[in-house]
Every structure is written in C-alpha cells, then in structure tokens.
Design a protein around this motif. Structure first.
Motif, PDB file in Angstrom:
ATOM      1  N   SER A 181     -11.591 -73.214 -12.839  1.00  0.00           N
ATOM      2  CA  SER A 181     -12.517 -72.416 -12.041  1.00  0.00           C
ATOM      3  C   SER A 181     -12.791 -73.156 -10.736  1.00  0.00           C
TER       4      SER A 181
ATOM      5  N   HIS B 295      -9.768 -61.440 -22.769  1.00  0.00           N
ATOM      6  CA  HIS B 295      -9.471 -60.258 -21.952  1.00  0.00           C
ATOM      7  C   HIS B 295      -7.980 -60.191 -21.635  1.00  0.00           C
TER       8      HIS B 295
ATOM      9  N   ARG C  30      -3.819 -62.669 -13.793  1.00  0.00           N
ATOM     10  CA  ARG C  30      -4.826 -63.572 -14.338  1.00  0.00           C
ATOM     11  C   ARG C  30      -6.134 -63.394 -13.563  1.00  0.00           C
ATOM     12  N   PHE C  31      -7.254 -63.495 -14.281  1.00  0.00           N
ATOM     13  CA  PHE C  31      -8.549 -63.632 -13.622  1.00  0.00           C
ATOM     14  C   PHE C  31      -8.733 -65.101 -13.244  1.00  0.00           C
ATOM     15  N   VAL C  32      -9.462 -65.352 -12.164  1.00  0.00           N
ATOM     16  CA  VAL C  32      -9.859 -66.714 -11.813  1.00  0.00           C
ATOM     17  C   VAL C  32     -11.331 -66.674 -11.424  1.00  0.00           C
ATOM     18  N   LEU C  33     -12.116 -67.534 -12.052  1.00  0.00           N
ATOM     19  CA  LEU C  33     -13.552 -67.594 -11.794  1.00  0.00           C
ATOM     20  C   LEU C  33     -13.783 -68.389 -10.512  1.00  0.00           C
TER      21      LEU C  33
ATOM     22  N   LEU D 270     -14.541 -63.000 -20.477  1.00  0.00           N
ATOM     23  CA  LEU D 270     -13.147 -62.820 -20.063  1.00  0.00           C
ATOM     24  C   LEU D 270     -12.170 -63.601 -20.940  1.00  0.00           C
TER      25      LEU D 270
ATOM     26  N   SER E  62     -14.240 -54.868 -11.479  1.00  0.00           N
ATOM     27  CA  SER E  62     -12.830 -55.148 -11.712  1.00  0.00           C
ATOM     28  C   SER E  62     -12.125 -54.024 -12.453  1.00  0.00           C
TER      29      SER E  62
ATOM     30  N   CYS F 156     -18.289 -70.501  -8.445  1.00  0.00           N
ATOM     31  CA  CYS F 156     -18.946 -70.670  -9.729  1.00  0.00           C
ATOM     32  C   CYS F 156     -19.882 -71.876  -9.696  1.00  0.00           C
TER      33      CYS F 156
ATOM     34  N   THR G  91     -19.877 -65.249 -18.266  1.00  0.00           N
ATOM     35  CA  THR G  91     -18.753 -64.565 -17.620  1.00  0.00           C
ATOM     36  C   THR G  91     -17.428 -65.079 -18.154  1.00  0.00           C
ATOM     37  N   ALA G  92     -17.309 -66.407 -18.284  1.00  0.00           N
ATOM     38  CA  ALA G  92     -16.084 -66.997 -18.815  1.00  0.00           C
ATOM     39  C   ALA G  92     -15.839 -66.559 -20.251  1.00  0.00           C
TER      40      ALA G  92
ATOM     41  N   LEU H 136      -8.099 -65.186 -18.481  1.00  0.00           N
ATOM     42  CA  LEU H 136      -8.771 -65.999 -17.469  1.00  0.00           C
ATOM     43  C   LEU H 136      -8.078 -67.351 -17.370  1.00  0.00           C
TER      44      LEU H 136
END
Length: 217
Positions: free
Chosen positions: A170, A162, A139-142, A159, A119, A145, A155-156, A166
C-alpha cells in the motif's frame, strides 16, 4: 508490459502513482513511456514543470487522451519495456480504450467505503473488456493510506477476498508526494530514504513479480 491506472472516481491518486511507477522502472534502467490519457493533462504538466526546473528526463510523457489508445499503444510498446497509462475519470470511451490496450489494470482506491462503492462502475467496464481480453489482469492498490487506522484496515480486509485482488503493498499519504509534484520531481528525488520512496519501489517490485505481459529485465 502495459499498465493502466484507472478508476471512475477522481482524486484517488492515479497520476501520482503512474508517475512514480514510471520513475521506479526507469531507475532500474528500463525504457519507460507514460501516456497521459486524462484530458486534465496532469502528467504532462508535471513533465513541463520538470523541464522548467532543468531536470533530466527520466522517461517519456506523451499526451494521448483519445479513444484510439488501444490501436496506438502497441506501436509505442515496440520501443519501450514499460508503458504506463494514466487514465481519465468518468470518460467511458477513453477508459474502454485504455482497458483494451493494457496487459494489467491497477485500480487505486483510498481507505474509504465510498471508494469501494465507486469502484463498481470500474469493475463493470473491466468485465466488458474481458469479453475481448480474457487474459487482462487487474489488481486493486490501496493508496493515500494512513497507516494503522481502522478504516484502512477495514478497507484492506474488505478487498482481501475480492476479484480483482488487492496488492500487498500500500502507498501512504505522504507529504513528500506533494512536495515532489510542485517541482516536477519524484519522491525518491526529494528524499531517496523516505518511506514514500521505499513504498513505490516495493509496489513496482510486486507488480514485476506477477510476471504479467511482456517483462524485460
């Protein structure tokens, strides 16, 4: 609102998320157009399969895999409440154009440290775009998962503080997504009570609550 799903890394589930977010908003009665900006044309293939199955059209799907997106999307947005852009991996010119077109960028990542490292390139492009679009949200989106695994939690957590942040929602690794894709359907059409359908609805709601861009109730 114009939402672009982008990540330099392929295989993170951009197309699945793009199609399902478009479907979730269309189910609420909104006018939605999905732009397939990936030269592979996976969203267009899904739309074609749907037509062959004789299923009703839920939203428009347009192929626009060229680096003039930022000039063409505003015109399309005049007749839509939501524009969803399914972006390409590893095509910098197209990705820059999608960034300039969007109100919000969603960066899907899988629960893996390798996705976080990949990323970095995406975030560099996002930084470039914000020179011209300082209000560009991201935004990040997991995605994909497996619930309650150590790597998903790590991972969550990685982030959590971050920038960009996030999203709380998810999306799990669900068999129903693959089943739906084979026949041009959405998870909610295969099983409206499925966990996958509920997760997608929750993600769409969370994005709406952010109040980014042009929101039409």
């Amino acid at each position: 609102m114009i939402v672009a799903l982008l990540n330099q890394k392929g295989g993170v589930g951009k197309t699945t998320l793009a199609l399902h977010l478009a479907g979730a908003w269309a189910a609420k009665g909104l006018r939605v157009t999905l732009i397939d900006a990936d030269p592979q044309g996976s969203a267009l293939d899904w739309s074609e399969r749907r037509g062959h199955e004789g299923l009703p059209r839920l939203f428009g799907v347009i192929g626009l895999a060229r680096d003039t997106l930022h000039r063409e999307v505003p015109e399309l947005a005049r007749s839509a409440d939501r524009i969803v852009i399914d972006g390409p991996p590893r095509v910098a010119g197209l990705m820059r154009s999608a960034l300039l077109a969007a109100d919000m960028v969603l960066i899907p990542v899988q629960p893996s440290p390798f996705d976080g490292w990949a990323s970095a390139e995406m975030l560099a492009l996002l930084g470039e775009a914000r020179v011209y679009r300082p209000d560009l949200a991201a935004r990040f989106v997991l995605n994909r998962c497996a619930a309650r695994t150590v790597i998903a939690r790590e991972t969550a957590e990685g982030l959590a503080d971050h920038d960009p942040p996030l999203l709380a929602t998810s999306i799990g690794q669900r068999v129903v997504f693959a089943q739906a894709a084979q026949t041009g359907r959405l998870a909610s059409e295969v099983d409206g009570d499925s966990t996958a359908a509920r997760e997608v609805a929750a993600l769409a709601e969370e994005i709406d609550r952010l109040g980014i861009g042009r929101i039409t109730p």
